[in-house]
Design a protein around this motif. Structure first.
Motif, PDB file in Angstrom:
ATOM      1  N   MET A 135       6.236  -2.140   7.893  1.00 58.29           N
ATOM      2  CA  MET A 135       6.795  -0.904   7.330  1.00 58.29           C
ATOM      3  C   MET A 135       7.088   0.115   8.418  1.00 58.29           C
ATOM      4  O   MET A 135       8.116   0.814   8.381  1.00 58.29           O
ATOM      5  N   PHE A 187       6.268   4.316   6.232  1.00 62.38           N
ATOM      6  CA  PHE A 187       7.690   4.269   6.586  1.00 62.38           C
ATOM      7  C   PHE A 187       8.098   5.548   7.327  1.00 62.38           C
ATOM      8  O   PHE A 187       8.842   5.490   8.313  1.00 62.38           O
ATOM      9  N   SER A 191      10.159  -0.987  10.089  1.00 58.28           N
ATOM     10  CA  SER A 191      11.300  -0.784   9.210  1.00 58.28           C
ATOM     11  C   SER A 191      11.721   0.684   9.203  1.00 58.28           C
ATOM     12  O   SER A 191      12.913   1.006   9.299  1.00 58.28           O
ATOM     13  N   PHE A 212      12.143   1.460  -0.492  1.00 56.38           N
ATOM     14  CA  PHE A 212      12.354   2.324   0.663  1.00 56.38           C
ATOM     15  C   PHE A 212      13.837   2.416   1.007  1.00 56.38           C
ATOM     16  O   PHE A 212      14.351   3.500   1.303  1.00 56.38           O
ATOM     17  N   TYR A 213      14.535   1.281   0.955  1.00 56.71           N
ATOM     18  CA  TYR A 213      15.978   1.317   1.221  1.00 56.71           C
ATOM     19  C   TYR A 213      16.692   2.209   0.211  1.00 56.71           C
ATOM     20  O   TYR A 213      17.677   2.877   0.545  1.00 56.71           O
ATOM     21  N   ARG A 250      21.570  -3.901   3.742  1.00 57.94           N
ATOM     22  CA  ARG A 250      20.161  -4.256   3.538  1.00 57.94           C
ATOM     23  C   ARG A 250      20.021  -5.338   2.478  1.00 57.94           C
ATOM     24  O   ARG A 250      19.145  -6.216   2.591  1.00 57.94           O
ATOM     25  N   TYR A 303      10.617 -12.890   9.258  1.00 54.65           N
ATOM     26  CA  TYR A 303      10.853 -12.640   7.834  1.00 54.65           C
ATOM     27  C   TYR A 303      10.582 -13.898   7.014  1.00 54.65           C
ATOM     28  O   TYR A 303       9.896 -13.852   5.989  1.00 54.65           O
ATOM     29  N   GLU A 352       9.840  -2.673   0.133  1.00 51.20           N
ATOM     30  CA  GLU A 352      10.883  -2.467   1.143  1.00 51.20           C
ATOM     31  C   GLU A 352      12.204  -2.067   0.490  1.00 51.20           C
ATOM     32  O   GLU A 352      12.907  -1.154   0.966  1.00 51.20           O
ATOM     33  N   ILE A 412      18.157  -9.094   3.109  1.00 53.20           N
ATOM     34  CA  ILE A 412      16.921  -9.476   2.419  1.00 53.20           C
ATOM     35  C   ILE A 412      17.134 -10.554   1.367  1.00 53.20           C
ATOM     36  O   ILE A 412      16.361 -11.515   1.265  1.00 53.20           O
ATOM     37  N   SER A 466       5.520  -6.652  -1.114  1.00 51.25           N
ATOM     38  CA  SER A 466       6.013  -5.767  -0.062  1.00 51.25           C
ATOM     39  C   SER A 466       7.535  -5.820   0.064  1.00 51.25           C
ATOM     40  O   SER A 466       8.150  -4.882   0.588  1.00 51.25           O
ATOM     41  N   ILE A 467       8.159  -6.909  -0.415  1.00 54.25           N
ATOM     42  CA  ILE A 467       9.625  -6.976  -0.396  1.00 54.25           C
ATOM     43  C   ILE A 467      10.191  -5.991  -1.416  1.00 54.25           C
ATOM     44  O   ILE A 467      11.163  -5.280  -1.150  1.00 54.25           O
TER      45      ILE A 467
END
Length: 404
Positions: free
Chosen positions: A57, A226, A60, A172-173, A90, A320, A169, A94, A165-166
């Motif tokens: 994180m 983050f 990232s 967060f994006y 993003r 990843y 993530e 992913i 956590s994906i």
């Protein structure tokens, strides 16, 4: 609009030592899960897989802000089109590999549940609810395909992948462009404090909702990590880094104090280690303006060199996939080993090393193949899609995929 984040001439685009950091984080998560599934007692640092995820994180947050700074002239922060382009990039970074391994994990669910039960029969304290492996409901599929599962306590930890956590993530994006816009308009410090206040308020207003999450898969729980990474990128843009480092440290300490009032806090040693990890990230990215730069300069140069070599590049490229994939290989191996009395009778460090030695080669081999095929082609396809929506723009030379 405040233009408080100039891009100094010659700013590096690719920072190769970050490859090694990503590789270390993925290996750290793998080793922490081997430790659990081989029945070895908790060992500080080794068993802190959650802190390893925090390192992801932190990286990232830094990389998203670093690349946002580099693109700001071609993609101004206050244009909705910039938000859309960011989200497209993003998603294709992913989603392709994640969707493939999600299908595999769901297909293997019953077998993985049996292996997990075999391990728990020997070491009951390691047991996790089997519905994580066996939920074949349409709701679970849709939640994961849409990446909405991170907001839903019933689905946030409901596959064999460590994908909680994906989902985090992806959240967060979702908020990141708005954060950068707030940082630019109101100042990074005020925007950071406001973001933390919103997170704390949400937690205080909806305590039951937050308590239902088995893992910290909601952005309100981890935004502070983050943002600490974003402060590293801000520091590199401003030049002098000391004030930004203390701001990031303040964010970590402030959230740790608030968290102890909102729920049972984590062990102090883990909180301290996270704090040191943030400070270490600043010194690894040091431009010579942090306290003690003269004394630490040689160490930093050697660390960058070590983290930028061929092995580090390999570990970074596969990180990843290693993170997503490893349980699909680890669980069958650990489950098979747990059925052998001779293995169970061994000292726990020996069990750990045997399991790790059996798991690492296939995990990294498969991860390398998937990186060169699914992951790489997914990124290339994403770039093609992005170009369809892009207007002609001059991009900085030498940009590399690894830090996008």
């Amino acid at each position: 609009m405040n233009q408080g984040f100039p891009i100094p001439a010659g700013r590096q685009i690719h920072l190769p030592w970050l490859d090694g950091l990503r590789g270390i984080a993925a290996m750290w998560v793998l080793a922490s899960h081997v430790q659990i599934l081989s029945g070895m007692r908790d060992i500080p640092v080794l068993s802190w897989g959650g802190i390893a995820v925090d390192l992801f994180m932190l990286l990232s947050g830094f990389l998203m802000a670093h690349n946002y700074f580099l693109r700001r002239r071609a993609e101004p922060w206050d244009e909705p089109r910039t938000f859309f382009m960011f989200w497209l990039r993003r998603f294709f970074r992913i989603a392709p590999l994640y969707y493939l391994l999600l299908i595999v994990a769901i297909g293997m669910g019953a077998m993985l549940a049996e292996d997990r039960s075999s391990i728990a029969a020997i070491w009951p304290s390691t047991m996790t609810p089997l519905h994580r492996y066996l939920d074949g409901s349409v709701g679970n599929y849709l939640a994961h395909l849409s990446f909405a599962f991170g907001f839903l306590p019933d689905y946030a930890f409901r596959t064999a992948l460590p994908d909680w956590s994906i989902g985090l993530e992806m959240q967060f994006y979702l908020v990141f462009p708005f954060l950068m816009l707030a940082f630019s308009r109101f100042g990074a410090f005020r925007a950071s404090v406001a973001a933390l206040a919103i997170c704390a308020l949400a937690w205080l207003l909806l305590p039951t909702y937050f308590q239902r999450f088995e893992m910290p898969s909601l952005i309100f729980m981890k935004l502070f990590v983050f943002m600490a990474g974003m402060w590293v990128a801000i520091a590199r843009q401003e030049g002098p880094m000391t004030r930004s480092m203390f701001s990031a440290v303040g964010i970590i300490v402030l959230w740790a104090l608030m968290q102890r009032h909102m729920q049972a806090g984590e062990p102090h040693l883990m909180s301290l280690f996270r704090l040191l990890m943030v400070v270490g990230m600043f010194y690894l990215m040091n431009n010579g303006t942090l306290p003690g730069s003269g004394l630490s300069g040689r160490v930093v140069r050697e660390m960058r060199k070590l983290l930028s070599g061929r092995v580090a590049r390999f570990l970074g490229d596969t990180s990843y996939c290693v993170y997503l994939l490893h349980l699909l290989i680890l669980l069958p191996v650990a489950g098979a080993l747990a059925r052998y009395e001779a293995y169970v009778a061994l000292p726990s460090p020996v069990r750990f090393l045997i399991c790790l030695a059996l798991v690492m080669p296939p995990v990294y081999l498969v991860s390398w193949v998937l990186f060169r095929t699914v992951e790489t082609y997914g990124i290339q396809f994403g770039r093609s899609v992005v170009r369809l929506f892009s207007r002609p723009a001059v991009t900085a030379p030498g940009a590399r995929r690894a830090n996008t």
